[in-house]
Design a protein around this motif. Sequence first.
Motif, PDB file in Angstrom:
ATOM      1  N   HIS A  77      -2.531  -1.822  -7.780  1.00 36.03           N
ATOM      2  CA  HIS A  77      -1.790  -1.771  -6.524  1.00 36.03           C
ATOM      3  C   HIS A  77      -0.667  -2.771  -6.533  1.00 36.03           C
ATOM      4  O   HIS A  77      -0.853  -3.939  -6.822  1.00 36.03           O
ATOM      5  CB  HIS A  77      -2.758  -2.080  -5.376  1.00 36.03           C
ATOM      6  CG  HIS A  77      -2.086  -2.228  -4.051  1.00 36.03           C
ATOM      7  ND1 HIS A  77      -1.481  -3.385  -3.665  1.00 36.03           N
ATOM      8  CD2 HIS A  77      -1.959  -1.352  -3.020  1.00 36.03           C
ATOM      9  CE1 HIS A  77      -1.002  -3.247  -2.451  1.00 36.03           C
ATOM     10  NE2 HIS A  77      -1.269  -2.031  -2.032  1.00 36.03           N
ATOM     11  N   GLU A  94      -6.138  -7.473  -3.212  1.00 38.34           N
ATOM     12  CA  GLU A  94      -5.829  -6.245  -3.911  1.00 38.34           C
ATOM     13  C   GLU A  94      -7.071  -5.434  -4.197  1.00 38.34           C
ATOM     14  O   GLU A  94      -7.004  -4.235  -4.412  1.00 38.34           O
ATOM     15  CB  GLU A  94      -5.115  -6.560  -5.238  1.00 38.34           C
ATOM     16  CG  GLU A  94      -3.818  -7.329  -5.064  1.00 38.34           C
ATOM     17  CD  GLU A  94      -2.724  -6.519  -4.408  1.00 38.34           C
ATOM     18  OE1 GLU A  94      -2.928  -5.309  -4.211  1.00 38.34           O
ATOM     19  OE2 GLU A  94      -1.682  -7.092  -4.093  1.00 38.34           O
ATOM     20  N   HIS A  97      -7.869  -2.042  -2.642  1.00 39.99           N
ATOM     21  CA  HIS A  97      -7.302  -0.787  -3.094  1.00 39.99           C
ATOM     22  C   HIS A  97      -7.753  -0.452  -4.512  1.00 39.99           C
ATOM     23  O   HIS A  97      -7.135   0.338  -5.187  1.00 39.99           O
ATOM     24  CB  HIS A  97      -5.773  -0.858  -3.039  1.00 39.99           C
ATOM     25  CG  HIS A  97      -5.273  -1.233  -1.686  1.00 39.99           C
ATOM     26  ND1 HIS A  97      -5.230  -0.347  -0.646  1.00 39.99           N
ATOM     27  CD2 HIS A  97      -4.840  -2.420  -1.192  1.00 39.99           C
ATOM     28  CE1 HIS A  97      -4.760  -0.959   0.440  1.00 39.99           C
ATOM     29  NE2 HIS A  97      -4.535  -2.209   0.132  1.00 39.99           N
ATOM     30  N   CYS A  98      -8.828  -1.070  -4.955  1.00 38.73           N
ATOM     31  CA  CYS A  98      -9.283  -0.882  -6.326  1.00 38.73           C
ATOM     32  C   CYS A  98     -10.489   0.038  -6.423  1.00 38.73           C
ATOM     33  O   CYS A  98     -11.197   0.023  -7.413  1.00 38.73           O
ATOM     34  CB  CYS A  98      -9.619  -2.235  -6.963  1.00 38.73           C
ATOM     35  SG  CYS A  98      -8.186  -3.279  -7.195  1.00 38.73           S
ATOM     36  N   CYS A 202       0.399   2.430  -5.505  1.00 37.62           N
ATOM     37  CA  CYS A 202      -0.885   2.257  -6.173  1.00 37.62           C
ATOM     38  C   CYS A 202      -0.986   3.263  -7.308  1.00 37.62           C
ATOM     39  O   CYS A 202      -0.018   3.969  -7.617  1.00 37.62           O
ATOM     40  CB  CYS A 202      -2.042   2.424  -5.189  1.00 37.62           C
ATOM     41  SG  CYS A 202      -2.267   4.103  -4.605  1.00 37.62           S
TER      42      CYS A 202
END
Length: 425
Positions: A77, A94, A97-98, A202
């Motif tokens: 991202h 972050e 968004h993983c 992303c």
Amino acid sequence: MKTLFLDCSNGVAGDMLVAALLELQEDKYQAVDYLNALFDKRVKLSVDNVNKCGIVGTHFDVNIGGHVEGQHCNHVHEHSDTTAENVNHEHEHEHDHCAHSHDEEHHHEHHHHHSSLADITVTIDGLDIDARIKQRAKAVYNIIAQAEGKVHGERPDKIHFHEVGEVDAIVDVVSALWLLDKLHVDRVVCTPINTGSGTVKCQHGVLPVPAPATAEILQGMQCFSDGTLTELATPTGCALIKSIVQQYGAMPAMNIEKCGYGMGAKDLPNRPNCLRAVLGESEFCADVWELSCNLDDMSGERIAYAMERIMQAGAIDVYYCDIVMKKNRPAVMLSCLVHPEDKERVEDVMLRHTSTLGVRATPFERKTLDREQGYINTPYGRVRVKFAYGKDFQKYKAEYDDLAKRALDNDVTIEEVDNEVRKKI
């Protein structure tokens, strides 16, 4: 009533909430020492005093095996070029968004381990903290997994999380809930959440703010965007808010005891990237409390027995509704209304006679009509009737037990008895 007010008008993230709650503790450094002892040895937590727009607050850092949170998922991202020129490009959480589906995992060209929701549950269960905090932490992570699962078109248990990012989130979630528990608040009130605006880049492409998972979590919550071109609300932060807040709106009337400022990593134009937490005594006094718990492992007979005991303990009303819990398990949410003086006793009964490990409590204001009980004589016998009065109207309801008895005694329908009651009112 001890009240916690959260000002999320400048954004919310897990680390910002933890930092703000740390400032409300008697000794934030002692609290950090406890949390450092709680987690894996490779996890190192630290706090720094940070000045943003002339306000000094706390910034909370999570270092995992040499990786500082926000620096380990850049391959997944990155903020797009639509971010405002003066906005700091440091990444905040972050790991939010993983997440990706199990099928996607096999297409990743890296060697990082990924954890499932089941793995995360095991990790939380292994922590040396109170069972109710574990339960709440798992509920928060389930909110995140449900949102990620919907975005990816997968069941929540199929969603896998980047190892380091997953640890980040667990640290933030557990730390925030532990710190909140230490404050012993009765009610949490929150402003609408500022999501920011623009886009984020992303692995799936350029996406709008709020990010898809965040948008899913925000359903049912109050939020807005002030046009700031960056992402201000993360999934972990929003999931925590969703799990702890009972009311959204402006700060209620309260005697302030302490304020805390949790600083984010971004430098916003003309405003601090911080979450403010205010602790105090609120003038709000609940008319009634709603107590609730989710049950997925009790038979109907046992739930019925628990409902009887709850009523005997002093509940005003008890009820349940069908819900779907993690792993798509059918379940019920058992709830009851109680007067403030009966709250603790009924909570104990719910914990004793159900399989739940925790009971949620939400205060409510309640407006009721003036009421009285009377009797109506009908050709079938006397029937008790409840009368309720408003400013310019009246309601009535005949007692069902009396209607049923008179109908049975006279071999007529309940409707026929009730019609005779209506004629006399």
